[in-house]
Scaffold this motif. Structure first.
Motif, short mmCIF file in Angstrom:
data_model
loop_
_atom_site.label_atom_id
_atom_site.label_comp_id
_atom_site.label_asym_id
_atom_site.label_seq_id
_atom_site.Cartn_x
_atom_site.Cartn_y
_atom_site.Cartn_z
N PRO A 253 -48.67 48.49 -20.06
CA PRO A 253 -49.16 48.03 -21.37
C PRO A 253 -48.46 46.76 -21.86
CG PRO A 253 -47.83 50.04 -21.60
CD PRO A 253 -48.08 49.85 -20.14
N ILE A 254 -47.19 46.59 -21.50
CA ILE A 254 -46.50 45.35 -21.89
C ILE A 254 -47.14 44.16 -21.19
CG2 ILE A 254 -44.32 44.08 -21.72
CD1 ILE A 254 -42.86 46.74 -22.14
N GLY A 255 -47.39 44.31 -19.88
CA GLY A 255 -48.02 43.24 -19.12
C GLY A 255 -49.40 42.89 -19.64
N GLU A 256 -50.16 43.89 -20.05
CA GLU A 256 -51.49 43.64 -20.60
C GLU A 256 -51.39 42.87 -21.91
OE1 GLU A 256 -53.13 47.55 -20.82
OE2 GLU A 256 -53.66 47.62 -18.68
N TRP A 257 -50.36 43.21 -22.73
CA TRP A 257 -50.17 42.48 -23.98
C TRP A 257 -49.84 41.01 -23.71
CZ3 TRP A 257 -46.40 39.49 -26.09
CH2 TRP A 257 -46.56 39.14 -27.44
N VAL A 258 -48.95 40.77 -22.75
CA VAL A 258 -48.57 39.39 -22.41
C VAL A 258 -49.79 38.59 -21.96
CG1 VAL A 258 -47.25 37.96 -20.80
CG2 VAL A 258 -46.19 39.97 -21.83
N LEU A 259 -50.60 39.18 -21.09
CA LEU A 259 -51.78 38.50 -20.57
C LEU A 259 -52.72 38.11 -21.71
CD1 LEU A 259 -53.51 37.64 -18.11
CD2 LEU A 259 -54.50 39.94 -18.16
N ARG A 260 -52.98 39.05 -22.59
CA ARG A 260 -53.91 38.79 -23.69
C ARG A 260 -53.34 37.74 -24.66
NH1 ARG A 260 -58.11 41.65 -25.11
NH2 ARG A 260 -57.43 43.33 -23.72
N ALA A 261 -52.05 37.90 -25.01
CA ALA A 261 -51.43 36.97 -25.96
C ALA A 261 -51.36 35.55 -25.39
CB ALA A 261 -50.02 37.46 -26.32
N GLU B 76 -36.33 53.91 -24.35
CA GLU B 76 -37.72 54.24 -24.04
C GLU B 76 -38.52 54.47 -25.33
OE1 GLU B 76 -40.44 57.48 -21.56
OE2 GLU B 76 -38.26 57.42 -21.28
N ASN B 77 -37.93 55.20 -26.25
CA ASN B 77 -38.62 55.46 -27.53
C ASN B 77 -38.85 54.16 -28.30
OD1 ASN B 77 -38.74 58.23 -27.08
ND2 ASN B 77 -36.77 58.62 -28.09
N LEU C 133 -47.50 38.80 -13.14
CA LEU C 133 -48.07 40.13 -12.94
C LEU C 133 -46.99 41.03 -12.37
CD1 LEU C 133 -51.63 39.77 -11.36
CD2 LEU C 133 -51.03 40.40 -13.70
N SER C 134 -46.85 42.22 -12.92
CA SER C 134 -45.90 43.19 -12.37
C SER C 134 -46.52 43.87 -11.14
CB SER C 134 -45.54 44.25 -13.41
OG SER C 134 -46.67 45.08 -13.66
N MET C 135 -45.68 44.52 -10.37
CA MET C 135 -46.15 45.26 -9.19
C MET C 135 -47.19 46.30 -9.60
SD MET C 135 -45.57 45.92 -5.82
CE MET C 135 -43.87 45.58 -5.37
N ARG C 136 -46.91 47.04 -10.66
CA ARG C 136 -47.84 48.08 -11.10
C ARG C 136 -49.18 47.49 -11.52
NH1 ARG C 136 -45.55 53.32 -12.57
NH2 ARG C 136 -43.30 53.35 -12.25
N PRO D 229 -35.97 39.37 -21.76
CA PRO D 229 -36.62 40.35 -20.88
C PRO D 229 -35.67 41.03 -19.90
CG PRO D 229 -37.25 38.11 -20.29
CD PRO D 229 -36.54 38.02 -21.60
N ASN D 230 -34.57 40.39 -19.56
CA ASN D 230 -33.63 41.00 -18.60
C ASN D 230 -33.10 42.34 -19.11
OD1 ASN D 230 -33.89 38.81 -16.94
ND2 ASN D 230 -32.07 37.77 -17.73
N HIS D 231 -33.14 42.54 -20.43
CA HIS D 231 -32.56 43.75 -21.01
C HIS D 231 -33.57 44.89 -21.16
CE1 HIS D 231 -29.53 40.73 -22.32
NE2 HIS D 231 -28.69 41.73 -22.11
N PHE D 232 -34.84 44.61 -20.91
CA PHE D 232 -35.80 45.72 -21.05
C PHE D 232 -36.90 45.76 -19.99
CE2 PHE D 232 -37.52 42.30 -23.68
CZ PHE D 232 -38.88 42.30 -23.38
N ILE D 233 -37.18 44.64 -19.33
CA ILE D 233 -38.26 44.64 -18.33
C ILE D 233 -37.95 45.55 -17.12
CG2 ILE D 233 -39.47 43.23 -16.62
CD1 ILE D 233 -40.61 43.03 -19.42
N PRO D 234 -36.72 45.52 -16.54
CA PRO D 234 -36.45 46.44 -15.42
C PRO D 234 -36.67 47.90 -15.81
CG PRO D 234 -34.76 44.74 -15.53
CD PRO D 234 -35.58 44.60 -16.78
N PHE D 235 -36.26 48.26 -17.02
CA PHE D 235 -36.45 49.64 -17.48
C PHE D 235 -37.93 49.93 -17.68
CE2 PHE D 235 -36.77 52.86 -20.84
CZ PHE D 235 -36.00 53.88 -20.28
N ALA D 236 -38.66 48.95 -18.20
CA ALA D 236 -40.10 49.12 -18.39
C ALA D 236 -40.82 49.32 -17.06
CB ALA D 236 -40.68 47.92 -19.14
N GLU D 237 -40.38 48.60 -16.03
CA GLU D 237 -40.97 48.77 -14.70
C GLU D 237 -40.69 50.16 -14.16
OE1 GLU D 237 -39.15 45.53 -12.65
OE2 GLU D 237 -40.81 44.15 -13.05
N GLU D 238 -39.49 50.64 -14.40
CA GLU D 238 -39.09 51.96 -13.90
C GLU D 238 -39.89 53.07 -14.57
OE1 GLU D 238 -35.12 54.77 -14.19
OE2 GLU D 238 -34.86 52.60 -14.08
N THR D 239 -40.17 52.93 -15.85
CA THR D 239 -40.84 53.99 -16.60
C THR D 239 -42.36 53.86 -16.61
OG1 THR D 239 -40.60 52.72 -18.65
CG2 THR D 239 -38.86 54.32 -18.12
N GLY D 240 -42.88 52.72 -16.14
CA GLY D 240 -44.32 52.51 -16.17
C GLY D 240 -44.80 51.82 -17.44
#
Length: 586
Positions: free
Chosen positions: A391-399, A330-331, A421-424, A376-387
């Motif tokens: 911000p990651i999804g917003e970065w992808v969209l812009r990039a 997370e950090n 797009l993620s669920m959140r 992404p398999n190694h960090f996206i599920p954790f990112a979804e869990e923590t919220g």
């Protein structure tokens, strides 16, 4: 003199002298203050029986003065305060003033809480008594009780909250250690509860929590404890659980109360739970406390959720390392967001008859400073869990929008770029505004952005339709990703303002060996034509799969047969040279 007068008013028959006339005037004033004092005042003889009361006392008790005369005060006191009140009255009889709290019953039966100041008095030269000045503190006590309730109970379910759970656990843990008994703490989390909230709304989520709370009360005895600690998380502790066999028995009883579907008005919902358990140890030094056991149960719960949900895990020391790694991840993810350590790879979407690249899907990679490129398999599920997915999804969209515009400015053919797009993100407030702002800032025309959503995001049909209509007004394209793996109703599917369905790779993988998968894929393709939708198949890896899809009129694909995801430079080369094709027009 004053109290004698107040006690025996009206019984003095002697003629008044000038001195007594002056006294009479003073006493008349004091008598008026007595009668009209907002606090209840009563005068009692040595046995504690009423001699006189004021109007406020009549109001508080509900009795008239005549009804109270010569009645013992203690007979109106509620049972739980009798001992305290008798002690206070006894102290006053001994000549010492005292202040204490008590409660009496009103004539109509309701309880009145009082703060009493009792002082000894001389009624006559040879007769002693007491005067009680009583302040009605009923509202204050109710307020105190309400504050205490709010501090220790969950206001929605009425169950104890985390604070009370921790306090009781500490007490029980101390008692259990004294007799050499173990106990177990259970942390329970409802699987996919957020999906219920997002799909049906918070009112339905609250209805579900209330029903869950009621069912869970069936799983405990008077020696156990249940609380709602936060959100969809419940906590139990059992005093009769000493080993894994006891834990399994308890979990079976919890699962049994979840078997019957939950009825949320017109919806029927089946619920599963993930459970983490921590069993107390033979801690002779007393280091293990409630906070530690709760932490261990929480770690075990996280492990159960990682293993696929609808499961349980009993804490062991190896889990500490897992927990530390999660915190570290997370950090590192937060640092990666701040430092923009992410990069995009692009998988071409190909028109299979010509080999022309007709679109690309943007796929995130994490360029970790120490570990290199992380999929992404190694960090996206954790990112979804923590919220952190937001911000990651917003970065992808812009990039992605920025890169597509850069390709267009370099003279490459204009084509849409697909972004997941993620669920959140999909349930974010003002999603349309956020996407519109990105398009405006990057200069990309909306028809060259395709947003991919999953079927699970459409469970709240009304919200899905409204959100999709708003996105369509922007001019962007919308596709449903991983189609066939979710819960889409064909009835609602025709109402969704979408442009394309993407057949999930799990069906494509086995179309040449599994007749059922082949039939599903052929049906999806046929359905899209009837609904005037585009269709694309992902995960195409063999020439046979390519021929099958082409024969069934699926003309766009992506997969390793053509190209794995590549960086921007490699994709530019492919755009210049083209991609091989393995089929020809019939």
């Amino acid at each position: 003199m004053l109290l004698f007068f107040l006690s025996w008013k009206g019984e003095h028959k002697e003629p008044l002298t000038v001195e007594t006339a002056q006294d009479q005037a003073h006493l008349s004033v004091l008598d008026s203050l007595f009668e009209h004092n907002p606090n209840a005042i009563g005068i009692f003889d040595q046995e504690g029986t009423f001699i006189r009361i004021n109007l406020a006392a009549e109001t508080i008790l509900g009795y008239t003065a005549s009804e109270l005369m010569h009645q013992p005060f203690i007979s109106f006191v509620t049972p739980e305060y009798v001992k305290t009140t008798l002690g206070g009255m006894e102290q006053v009889r001994g000549g010492t003033p005292i202040t204490f709290e008590t409660a009496i019953l009103h004539k109509t039966g309701y309880r009145v809480d009082l703060n009493i100041t009792a002082v000894p008095v001389d009624l006559q030269p040879t007769s002693k008594g007491s005067i009680l000045i009583c302040q009605d503190i009923t509202e204050r006590k109710r307020g105190d009780e309400q504050v205490r309730y709010m501090a220790y109970y969950d206001d929605m379910t009425g169950l104890p909250n985390r604070r009370m759970f921790k306090d009781h656990l500490n007490e029980t843990l101390t008692a259990s250690k004294a007799i050499g008994q173990k106990l177990a703490v259970f942390y329970l989390d409802i699987d996919r509860f957020k999906l219920v909230n997002d799909s049906f709304g918070h009112d339905y989520g609250n209805m579900l929590l209330l029903q869950l709370a009621e069912r869970f009360t069936r799983c405990i005895t008077e020696n156990d404890f249940l609380a709602r600690t936060e959100g969809d998380e419940f906590a139990f502790f059992y005093t009769n659980a000493a080993d894994s066999n006891d834990v399994i028995t308890i979990i079976a009883s919890i699962n049994r109360v979840l078997e019957k579907p939950f009825i949320l008005e017109q919806y029927e919902l089946h619920v599963t739970a993930s459970i983490g358990v921590a069993i107390s140890s033979d801690d002779e030094e007393g280091i293990e406390d409630a906070e530690m056991l709760m932490k261990y149960a929480d770690i075990a719960l996280a492990r159960a959720k990682e293993k696929g949900r609808n499961d349980f895990q009993i804490f062991n020391t190896d889990m500490k390392l897992v927990s530390i790694n999660r915190l570290k991840l997370e950090n590192e993810l937060r640092r990666a967001i701040a430092s923009e350590e992410f990069t995009l790879y692009y998988q071409p979407q190909v028109e299979i008859e010509t080999g022309q690249i007709v679109g690309v899907e943007a796929l995130i990679r994490w360029n970790h400073p120490e570990k290199g490129l992380i999929s992404p398999n190694h960090f996206i599920p954790f990112a979804e869990e923590t919220g952190l997915i937001v911000p990651i999804g917003e970065w992808v969209l812009r990039a992605a929008c920025k890169q597509n515009k850069a390709w267009q400015n370099s003279g490459f053919p204009k084509m849409p770029i697909s972004v997941n797009l993620s669920m959140r993100q999909f349930f974010q407030y003002n999603l349309k505004g956020k996407i519109s702002r990105v398009l405006e800032q990057t200069g990309l025309e909306p028809q060259y952005l395709e947003l991919e959503i999953t079927e699970s995001m459409t469970m709240d049909v009304d919200h899905a339709i409204q959100s999709l209509l708003e996105l369509k007004k922007l001019g962007v394209h919308v596709s449903i990703d991983d189609f066939g793996t979710g819960y889409s109703s064909l009835y609602y599917l025709k109402k969704f303002p979408i442009d394309k369905l993407k057949i999930d790779r799990s069906f494509v993988r086995d179309i040449m060996v599994d007749p059922n998968d082949a039939a599903i894929v052929a049906t999806i393709i046929a359905m899209t034509h009837h609904l005037n939708l585009k269709v694309i198949a992902e995960g195409v890896e063999t020439e046979d799969q390519l021929h099958f899809l082409h024969e069934n009129r699926c003309y766009e694909v992506q997969g390793f047969w053509f190209s794995p995801p590549v960086d921007a430079v490699q994709l530019e080369s492919m755009l210049l040279t083209g991609i091989r094709t393995a089929v020809s027009k019939e």
